[in-house]
Design an enzyme around this catalytic site. Structure first.
Site, PDB file in Angstrom:
ATOM      1  N   HIS A  91      -7.730   4.450   9.018  1.00 21.68           N
ATOM      2  CA  HIS A  91      -6.638   4.078   8.854  1.00 21.68           C
ATOM      3  C   HIS A  91      -6.648   3.060   7.408  1.00 21.68           C
ATOM      4  O   HIS A  91      -6.502   1.899   7.590  1.00 21.68           O
ATOM      5  CB  HIS A  91      -6.000   3.183   9.674  1.00 21.68           C
ATOM      6  CG  HIS A  91      -4.458   2.330  10.109  1.00 21.68           C
ATOM      7  ND1 HIS A  91      -3.665   2.812  11.368  1.00 21.68           N
ATOM      8  CD2 HIS A  91      -3.423   2.575   8.824  1.00 21.68           C
ATOM      9  CE1 HIS A  91      -2.107   2.925  10.611  1.00 21.68           C
ATOM     10  NE2 HIS A  91      -2.155   2.324   9.166  1.00 21.68           N
ATOM     11  N   ASP A 134       2.873   7.247   9.864  1.00 18.63           N
ATOM     12  CA  ASP A 134       2.088   5.912  10.180  1.00 18.63           C
ATOM     13  C   ASP A 134       3.187   4.933   8.884  1.00 18.63           C
ATOM     14  O   ASP A 134       3.359   5.625   7.425  1.00 18.63           O
ATOM     15  CB  ASP A 134       0.684   5.303   9.794  1.00 18.63           C
ATOM     16  CG  ASP A 134       0.786   4.324   9.780  1.00 18.63           C
ATOM     17  OD1 ASP A 134       0.882   3.780  10.868  1.00 18.63           O
ATOM     18  OD2 ASP A 134       0.439   3.688   8.757  1.00 18.63           O
ATOM     19  N   ASP A 183      -6.497  -0.933   8.875  1.00 19.09           N
ATOM     20  CA  ASP A 183      -5.143  -0.389   8.475  1.00 19.09           C
ATOM     21  C   ASP A 183      -4.590  -1.026   6.341  1.00 19.09           C
ATOM     22  O   ASP A 183      -4.051  -1.958   6.268  1.00 19.09           O
ATOM     23  CB  ASP A 183      -4.009  -1.440   9.509  1.00 19.09           C
ATOM     24  CG  ASP A 183      -1.698  -0.464   8.581  1.00 19.09           C
ATOM     25  OD1 ASP A 183      -2.290  -0.081   7.708  1.00 19.09           O
ATOM     26  OD2 ASP A 183      -1.752  -1.460   9.568  1.00 19.09           O
ATOM     27  N   HIS A 194      -4.559   3.039   3.417  1.00 23.01           N
ATOM     28  CA  HIS A 194      -3.519   3.086   2.457  1.00 23.01           C
ATOM     29  C   HIS A 194      -3.462   3.161   0.982  1.00 23.01           C
ATOM     30  O   HIS A 194      -3.870   2.485   0.644  1.00 23.01           O
ATOM     31  CB  HIS A 194      -2.139   2.493   2.750  1.00 23.01           C
ATOM     32  CG  HIS A 194      -1.044   2.626   3.990  1.00 23.01           C
ATOM     33  ND1 HIS A 194      -0.305   3.447   4.506  1.00 23.01           N
ATOM     34  CD2 HIS A 194      -1.277   2.074   4.990  1.00 23.01           C
ATOM     35  CE1 HIS A 194      -0.568   2.670   5.760  1.00 23.01           C
ATOM     36  NE2 HIS A 194      -0.755   1.745   6.321  1.00 23.01           N
ATOM     37  N   LEU A 195      -3.752   4.910   0.790  1.00 25.96           N
ATOM     38  CA  LEU A 195      -4.312   4.848  -0.474  1.00 25.96           C
ATOM     39  C   LEU A 195      -3.912   4.584  -1.347  1.00 25.96           C
ATOM     40  O   LEU A 195      -3.372   4.691  -2.916  1.00 25.96           O
ATOM     41  CB  LEU A 195      -5.612   6.161  -0.585  1.00 25.96           C
ATOM     42  CG  LEU A 195      -6.716   6.018  -0.147  1.00 25.96           C
ATOM     43  CD1 LEU A 195      -7.365   6.900  -0.170  1.00 25.96           C
ATOM     44  CD2 LEU A 195      -7.252   4.710  -0.567  1.00 25.96           C
ATOM     45  N   ASN A 251       2.127   7.991   3.956  1.00 26.20           N
ATOM     46  CA  ASN A 251       2.770   7.401   3.457  1.00 26.20           C
ATOM     47  C   ASN A 251       3.148   6.797   1.769  1.00 26.20           C
ATOM     48  O   ASN A 251       3.005   5.927   1.120  1.00 26.20           O
ATOM     49  CB  ASN A 251       3.270   6.448   4.053  1.00 26.20           C
ATOM     50  CG  ASN A 251       2.368   5.102   3.791  1.00 26.20           C
ATOM     51  OD1 ASN A 251       1.860   5.133   3.581  1.00 26.20           O
ATOM     52  ND2 ASN A 251       2.594   3.798   4.310  1.00 26.20           N
ATOM     53  N   HIS A 284      -3.024   0.447  15.449  1.00 25.23           N
ATOM     54  CA  HIS A 284      -3.171  -1.095  15.391  1.00 25.23           C
ATOM     55  C   HIS A 284      -2.190  -1.079  16.391  1.00 25.23           C
ATOM     56  O   HIS A 284      -1.698  -1.865  16.573  1.00 25.23           O
ATOM     57  CB  HIS A 284      -2.246  -1.081  13.632  1.00 25.23           C
ATOM     58  CG  HIS A 284      -1.338  -0.494  13.894  1.00 25.23           C
ATOM     59  ND1 HIS A 284      -0.222   0.334  14.666  1.00 25.23           N
ATOM     60  CD2 HIS A 284      -0.791   0.002  12.505  1.00 25.23           C
ATOM     61  CE1 HIS A 284       0.806   0.331  13.517  1.00 25.23           C
ATOM     62  NE2 HIS A 284       0.390   0.556  12.861  1.00 25.23           N
TER      63      HIS A 284
END
Ligand code: DOR
Length: 430
Positions: free
Chosen positions: A58, A150, A303, A60-61, A92, A230
């Site tokens: 999990h 997500d 996350d 976010h890049l 996202n 999460h």
């Protein structure tokens, strides 16, 4: 060139190994496990744990679209420094990863610039708008390993049902961000006595629990593999435990921050503590630990949510949700081992083979013939968290200045050393 990792404590939960041994790596694979092995290059691992490469499912890049916060390259450097040999990145971005061509872009970009394996998660709905399904088949074909909106929940249960049906056809799990947006409303922290005291609008635990229950029902209806992202509260843990007992195909993850902190810490009004789902009560934190221990929760996932300073240096209500985690995740989790709550093997399982199982990543163990994805961990090394030294492009962590014990000192991805902590000299000629 051959490489030997020498004299480390090899911990492989899949093969139930916990023994001091050497590991030889050639052409990207583990070719021998035994004693007295030699090679062209040696990593001296005495006193270290030698474990299957950690996986964070999990992350976010932010690329494409928000490269000022993180790129695939910088995120992968942060991952390697945190001991992760593989990460899964959430959709996202801008554009959202909802078509085969965006998935393809991420895979290509990762091949060019990433230090670690990068597995893209495709959106479930087009634009993550929750109205129509994304191009699920195309994304699956180009390498998406799961589907998720997500960052946002899928509020329309009928759309979630159809997404699950498609996901099942393509053999993909659905990762659910469980949050009823109407219940969460304008909330910025956990709804309870602390939110009342601080005068901040709350997000009730029920906003997560109703969606956990709904998605368990939909998984039962469709037969799709459901993964709950999460998990933050006791009620969710209880519902997942009960669903597993009934044989529902459900898995779950918990973040290091929900296992470490509670809503009490928000008295500082530090916006780096503003995350979604919010930090909850001590009873919730205890239930999460319990769930991780008894296997109700299958994986630890950070996350990792990079944001820039301007988005955080504002009033609590206006700050964006999220904190980074790749470079502190393992060290925070080691606290539970030092406290005697988790065994080393349990922790490694929840951070390697557990996540691999959720995303159906095969061959993720330390076995002769397996791809050489390996992490070396110094369990006792003092780690003073200094966000200015992070490889991540962002700095939004509430753990800056913390003194932690234990960290990853070397990460090997497909036989290649991609990270070595400069304070721990492991290399030499063999
Ligand atoms: O805190 C969060 N930040 N939670 C999410 O679900 C999304 C994430 C982000 O993308 O910043």
């Amino acid at each position: 060139m051959s490489l030997v990792i020498k004299g480390g404590r090899v911990i492989d939960p899949v093969n139930r190994v916990d023994k001091v041994m050497d590991l030889r790596i050639e052409k990207g694979r583990i070719t021998r496990i035994g004693r007295g092995l030699s090679a062209d290059k040696v990593l001296y691992a005495s006193g270290l744990w030698v474990v299957p490469g950690l996986i964070d499912i999990h992350v976010h890049l932010r690329e494409p679209g928000f490269e000022y916060k993180e790129t695939i390259e910088t995120g992968s450097h942060a991952a390697a420094a945190g001991g992760f040999a593989a990460i899964a990145c959430m959709p996202n971005t801008n554009p959202v990863n909802d078509t085969g061509s965006v998935t393809d872009f991420i895979v290509t970009q990762a091949r060019k610039s990433a230090l670690v394996h990068v597995f893209p998660v495709g959106a479930l709905s087009r634009g993550q708008k929750g109205e129509t399904l994304a191009e699920i088949g195309d994304m699956a074909e180009r390498g998406a390993v799961a589907l998720s909106d997500d960052g946002k929940p899928v509020m329309n249960a009928e759309l979630m049902r159809r997404g699950m049906e498609y996901a099942r056809t393509f053999g993909l799990p659905v990762i659910s961000h469980c949050e009823d947006m109407n219940l969460a409303a304008e909330g910025v922290m956990h709804e309870g006595e602390v939110s009342t005291r601080l005068g901040l609008p709350g997000i009730p635990s029920a906003s997560e629990e109703v969606m956990v229950e709904r998605d368990i029902l939909l998984s039962e209806l469709t037969g799709a593999a459901l993964h709950i992202a999460h998990v933050s509260c006791k009620g969710s843990v209880d519902r997942i435990r009960e669903a597993k007992k009934r044989g529902i195909s459900v898995t779950a993850e918990v973040t290091p921050h929900h296992l470490t902190l509670t809503h009490e810490s928000l008295a500082s009004y530090d916006t780096n503590l503003k995350v979604n789902p919010p930090l909850r009560s001590e009873a919730d934190r205890q239930a999460l630990i319990e769930g991780l221990l008894d296997g109700t929760i299958d994986a630890v996932a950070s996350d990792h949510a990079p944001h820039n300073i301007a988005e955080k240096e504002t009033e609590f209500e206006n700050a964006v949700f999220g904190m980074i985690g790749l470079e502190t995740s393992l060290s925070l989790m080691l606290r539970l081992v030092h406290e005697g709550i988790l065994t080393p093997s349990q922790l490694i399982e929840r951070m390697s083979s557990g996540p691999a199982g959720i995303l159906r990543i095969r061959d993720w163990d330390l076995r002769e013939g397996a791809p050489a994805n390996v992490t070396l961990i110094h369990p006792g090394m003092v780690f003073n968290v200094d966000a200015d030294r992070f490889r991540s492009r962002s700095r939004n962590t509430p753990f800056n200045g913390w003194e932690l014990k234990g960290k990853a000192v070397c990460t090997v991805v497909s036989g290649k050393v991609v990270f070595e902590d400069k304070h721990w000299k492991t290399s030499g000629k063999g």
